[in-house]
Scaffold this active site. Sequence first.
Site, PDB file in Angstrom:
ATOM      1  N   CYS A  85      55.787  25.917  30.139  1.00 37.21           N
ATOM      2  CA  CYS A  85      56.631  24.904  29.491  1.00 37.21           C
ATOM      3  C   CYS A  85      57.459  25.556  28.387  1.00 37.21           C
ATOM      4  O   CYS A  85      57.304  26.738  28.082  1.00 37.21           O
ATOM      5  CB  CYS A  85      55.771  23.801  28.899  1.00 37.21           C
ATOM      6  SG  CYS A  85      54.799  24.376  27.502  1.00 37.21           S
ATOM      7  N   CYS A  88      55.656  27.292  25.606  1.00 41.95           N
ATOM      8  CA  CYS A  88      55.195  28.654  25.945  1.00 41.95           C
ATOM      9  C   CYS A  88      56.301  29.658  25.595  1.00 41.95           C
ATOM     10  O   CYS A  88      56.043  30.728  25.049  1.00 41.95           O
ATOM     11  CB  CYS A  88      54.895  28.771  27.435  1.00 41.95           C
ATOM     12  SG  CYS A  88      53.610  27.680  28.022  1.00 41.95           S
ATOM     13  N   ASP A 497      98.059  33.957  37.358  1.00 41.66           N
ATOM     14  CA  ASP A 497      99.211  34.338  38.174  1.00 41.66           C
ATOM     15  C   ASP A 497      98.995  33.840  39.613  1.00 41.66           C
ATOM     16  O   ASP A 497      97.989  33.195  39.918  1.00 41.66           O
ATOM     17  CB  ASP A 497      99.466  35.856  38.106  1.00 41.66           C
ATOM     18  CG  ASP A 497      98.387  36.677  38.773  1.00 41.66           C
ATOM     19  OD1 ASP A 497      97.547  36.093  39.461  1.00 41.66           O
ATOM     20  OD2 ASP A 497      98.399  37.910  38.595  1.00 41.66           O
TER      21      ASP A 497
END
Length: 505
Positions: A85, A88, A497
């Site tokens: 998670c 962590c 371009d």
Amino acid sequence: MANEVNNPVYLPLEGMDSEHCALIIDKGLESVKGIGAHRVELNNRRAVVEPKKVEAVPEAVKAIRDLGYGVTTVKAIFPVLQMSCASCAISVETFLKTTPGVVNAAVNFASASVSVEYLPNMIQADGLRKAVQSIGYDLLLDNQSGTANTLEEINQKNYDKLKHRTIGAGALALPVAIIGMFFMDMPYASYIMWILSTPVVLWFGKDFFINAWKQAKHRSANMDTLVALSTGVAYTFSVFNTVFPHFWHERGLHAHVYFEAASVVITFILLGKLLEEKAKGNTSSAIKKLIGLQPKTVTIVHEGGHQMEMPIEQVNKGNTILVRPGEKIAVDGIVMSGSSYVDESMLSGEPVPVIKKEGEKVFAGTINQKGSFQFRAEKVGAETMLAQIIRMVQDAQGSKAPVQKLVDKIAGIFVPVVIVIALMTFGTWIILGGENGFTQGLLALVTVLVIACPCALGLATPTAIMVGVGKGAELGILIKDAESLELARKINAIILDKTGTITEG
């Protein structure tokens, strides 16, 4: 984690070639807050600083670089294993930042990787790995192509394991939920639910408890802590009520069980993690496509004209490589004999193939057209243009947007705050909830802990960055970092371009 640092830090210096330079650097270090004693050693070409707090080390490095001198550091990205998670990710990042020799660290939870800048004279990759292992996580070292495959295999294995656990938990949780909602009055309902929910909580959900225990040992908490607390409390309370129902009956209360809450929560969290893993796997597809531009084998031409096919990892500078029509060019080099048209659109965006004659440069990942030629390898491995593009995309995916810093602050205090709110809810029910206060309070405590579990907080921003940078790379747009991506929302016009590229000049 304590912010105080007691050991001296040695900063190897570049560009310091006189006593005057040493004095300039020494004076520059005086202005850095959080630095205690410091000295600059000209003979050893280093600065010795005694930081009072961890944040002072990167500030000292920045101060030296701002003065026009260099500090020798190594920047590397390592995959992080066993993170479950966003909390962590915060734990790993915070711990690495407090590790002696680490200048900076940033963990990306979405890509499960950490970008570390460290002082090679003070710590090596193995030392970083040991530091991370000490708090229950792991680093995968050596970012060569073999490791990329290994990481992919590990992730696939984890995904398959998670898939089986989710299916297993779901198959057992479904009847528990049905009994708990519609057939509570059937004989032995509580015992049937106990038997079915035990494997869900103690086997399929065991990683939540293992990870929560690892965090507790280091006086830390993450999302696994919330899952383990909520399901553990619900399951234990239900077992007690099944075995000792008379405890409540004597007090004129009904002994409720919450086996369905424990098993359904674990199933849903596992399902969420499965979807998360799938999303994380998809976000790395751009890097895989870029790596896929490089061929696995090349044809080396030895002296005397003898040809031999070998893996790209064994190509050295100075090797002569033969490129046949339709083949991808493996490394950067210079054409020695023959000529051909090469499709360089992956580099320039120009769809028209470019003629390559003797003495002209060719680049890894570009595609040879009709002719064949031999070229001398000039840049191999991590030095090629393609490798630099891949590294740039990885760095950009691993970088943090300004908004992520706010998210990290919230994620860092998120779990303790949720636990406090859950306990306050429980206490309030006991005090004000009347005769059913304890049971209702327990259910409310479990609810608060469970609702906070899915950590979209720490996943949304890094995943968005990974997808944005990755999608850009696929379409030939290289984004420098997450901050550039965040600022790009202000762009209202881009001038290109006719070939769809931005041409210098």
